[in-house]
Write an enzyme that holds these catalytic residues in place. Structure first.
Site, mmCIF file in Angstrom:
data_model
loop_
_atom_site.group_PDB
_atom_site.id
_atom_site.type_symbol
_atom_site.label_atom_id
_atom_site.label_comp_id
_atom_site.label_asym_id
_atom_site.label_seq_id
_atom_site.Cartn_x
_atom_site.Cartn_y
_atom_site.Cartn_z
ATOM 1 N N HIS A 19 0.739 -0.987 0.545
ATOM 2 C CA HIS A 19 -0.040 0.260 0.196
ATOM 3 C C HIS A 19 0.945 0.901 -0.189
ATOM 4 O O HIS A 19 1.627 1.783 1.084
ATOM 5 C CB HIS A 19 -0.975 -0.061 0.837
ATOM 6 C CG HIS A 19 -2.023 -1.386 1.235
ATOM 7 N ND1 HIS A 19 -2.823 -1.495 0.982
ATOM 8 C CD2 HIS A 19 -1.780 -2.357 2.110
ATOM 9 C CE1 HIS A 19 -3.186 -2.061 1.363
ATOM 10 N NE2 HIS A 19 -2.321 -3.026 1.324
ATOM 11 N N HIS A 35 -8.282 -8.492 -0.203
ATOM 12 C CA HIS A 35 -7.881 -8.700 0.365
ATOM 13 C C HIS A 35 -8.889 -9.598 0.667
ATOM 14 O O HIS A 35 -9.670 -8.908 1.164
ATOM 15 C CB HIS A 35 -7.690 -7.656 1.630
ATOM 16 C CG HIS A 35 -6.856 -6.503 1.764
ATOM 17 N ND1 HIS A 35 -5.427 -6.441 0.158
ATOM 18 C CD2 HIS A 35 -5.365 -5.956 2.671
ATOM 19 C CE1 HIS A 35 -4.749 -5.738 0.871
ATOM 20 N NE2 HIS A 35 -4.491 -5.409 1.793
ATOM 21 N N GLU A 43 -7.135 -12.000 6.069
ATOM 22 C CA GLU A 43 -6.143 -11.219 7.430
ATOM 23 C C GLU A 43 -6.698 -11.424 8.296
ATOM 24 O O GLU A 43 -6.085 -12.762 8.737
ATOM 25 C CB GLU A 43 -6.120 -9.877 6.349
ATOM 26 C CG GLU A 43 -4.884 -9.618 7.106
ATOM 27 C CD GLU A 43 -4.387 -7.994 7.435
ATOM 28 O OE1 GLU A 43 -6.021 -7.246 6.599
ATOM 29 O OE2 GLU A 43 -4.205 -7.102 7.760
ATOM 30 N N ASP A 70 3.509 -5.262 2.407
ATOM 31 C CA ASP A 70 2.279 -4.325 3.432
ATOM 32 C C ASP A 70 2.464 -3.048 3.419
ATOM 33 O O ASP A 70 1.968 -1.996 1.836
ATOM 34 C CB ASP A 70 1.531 -5.183 4.259
ATOM 35 C CG ASP A 70 -0.136 -5.057 4.003
ATOM 36 O OD1 ASP A 70 -0.835 -4.704 3.521
ATOM 37 O OD2 ASP A 70 -0.406 -5.884 5.048
#
Ligand code: ADE
Ligand code: ZN
Length: 327
Positions: A18, A196, A199, A277
Site C-alpha cells: 500500500h 484482501h 487476513e 504490505d
C-alpha cells in the site's frame, strides 16, 4: 541469519504494497510541515511510539491519520519515488502498487492529483532505475458499494494508468459479497481484480472473493490453512496469495512469526509470495520480510526462497515476456 545473501540478491516482484503504508514517520512530518497540516503527534518519536498495534483496525486508524499529510501531486510523487528507490535496493524489479483513492478524495484531494503523482513517479523510476511499476486502485471496504461505484466513475479518465482494482481496509463485517456489483463492472472494463481476504476474516471471505468477486489473487489469505477444501482449490487453480509476514506479526494475526503459516502454504503447493504490505508501519521492507521470516521458520529452505521469488513473477500481471526476462 539464514540465507541472507541469497534472499537479498534474488530478483523479485512485490505485489502487496500500500503506497500510503510506505510513508515513513520522517516523511509524514516533512510533508505536514510543507503543507501546514497539524498532526496529533508532537514528534517523529511520539508518532513512532503509537505504532503498537493490537489488530488491523488499531493500525488503520493511524495509517489514515498519516495519509492526511498528502495534498499535492508532488507529495504523491515523492512518496512513490521513495518507495521505488527503497524497493530497488531489495532487488525488486517489478512492483504492483496499491493506492486508496477514497482516503484522499474524502479530504477534497482530486483523484487526478493522486494518479498524476503516482504515475509520474512510476514512469521516472522506470526511466532512471529500470524498475517496473504499475498501479492497483483499492476500494475501502468499510465504505459502501455506492461509494466504490462513485470512485470508479471518477477513475474512468485514468483507467489506462491502472492495471486493476483491489479491496482493502477493515475486513471483519465487510465480506466480499458487499462489492459484487462494482467488481463485476470492473471486470467488464477489463481490469484485473484482487482482494484482501483471510487476513483477520474467515475462510468464507476467501471463498467469497473467489466465487463472487472472481479475484485473480488473494491478498493475505493466511487463514486458508483453517479450510482443507479451500487449500486444495487455491493449489489446483494456482490462485496466488500475497502474504505479508511482518504485517501479520505486527497486527497479531499470528502470536509470533515462528507460528506463521507460510511454510504450510508452500508445502501444500500454493502460489504464495512474500510482500511488505505497509513497510513504514510494520518494521521492514520486502527483504526484511524474507530474512526475518526465514530466521523465524527454520523449516523454510533455500528451495522455498527460490520458489517464493519465482511465484512472485508467476503471480504478477506483467507481460509474459517481462516475466521471462526477470527470472
Ligand atoms: N490497508 C493497508 N494495509 C492493509 C491491510 N493489511 N489490510 C487491510 N487494509 C489495509
Ligand atoms: Zn494489505
Amino acid at each position: 541469519e539464514r540465507l541472507p545473501a541469497l534472499l537479498a540478491a534474488l530478483p523479485k516482484a512485490e505485489l502487496h504494497i500500500h503506497i500510503e503504508g510506505s510513508l515513513e514517520p520522517e516523511m509524514i512530518f516533512a510533508l505536514a510541515r510543507r503543507n501546514g497540516v497539524a498532526l496529533p503527534y508532537a514528534s517523529v518519536q511520539e508518532l513512532h511510539r503509537a505504532y503498537a498495534f493490537t489488530d488491523l483496525q488499531s493500525f488503520l486508524d493511524i495509517y489514515y491519520a498519516g495519509a492526511s499529510v498528502l495534498l499535492h501531486e508532488q507529495d504523491f510523487y515523492d512518496m512513490t519515488r521513495a518507495y521505488l528507490a527503497r524497493a530497488a535496493m531489495d532487488n525488486v524489479v517489478h512492483a504492483e502498487i496499491f493506492f486508496d483513492p477514497q482516503t484522499h478524495t474524502a479530504r477534497g484531494v482530486a483523484l487526478e492529483t493522486v494518479v498524476d503523482g503516482l504515475h509520474r513517479a512510476c514512469a521516472d523510476a522506470r526511466a532512471e532505475q529500470g524498475i517496473s511499476a504499475s498501479l492497483i486502485l483499492c476500494f475501502l471496504r468499510h465504505l459502501s458499494e455506492d461509494d466504490a461505484f462513485a470512485t470508479l466513475e471518477q477513475a474512468m479518465p485514468f483507467l489506462d494508468r491502472i492495471i486493476g482494482v483491489g479491496l482493502d481496509s477493515s475486513e471483519l463485517g465487510h465480506p466480499p459479497e458487499k462489492f459484487a456489483r462494482v467488481f463485476a463492472r470492473c471486470r467488464q472494463l477489463g481490469l484485473h481484480v484482487v482482494a484482501h481476504a483471510g487476513e483477520e476474516g474467515p475462510p468464507a471471505y476467501i471463498w467469497g472473493a473467489l466465487d463472487v468477486l472472481k479475484a485473480e489473487r488473494i491478498d493475505h489469505g493466511v487463514q486458508a490453512v483453517r479450510d482443507p477444501a479451500l487449500m486444495r482449490r487455491l493449489a489446483n487453480e494456482r490462485i496466488p496469495l500475497t502474504v505479508c509476514p511482518l504485517s501479520n506479526q505486527k497486527l497479531c494475526v499470528f502470536p509470533d512469526l515462528s507460528r506463521h503459516s507460510l511454510k504450510q502454504l508452500l508445502d501444500a503447493g500454493l502460489v504464495a509470495t512474500v510482500n511488505s504490505d505497509d513497510p513504514a508501519y510494520f518494521g521492514g521492507y520486502i527483504n526484511d520480510n524474507f530474512s526475518q521470516t526465514f530466521a523465524a521458520l527454520p523449516a523454510l529452505t533455500a528451495q522455498d526462497a527460490w520458489q517464493l521469488a519465482s511465484n512472485s513473477f508467476e503471480a504478477s500481471f506483467a507481460a509474459e515476456s517481462d516475466k521471462r526476462a526477470w527470472q
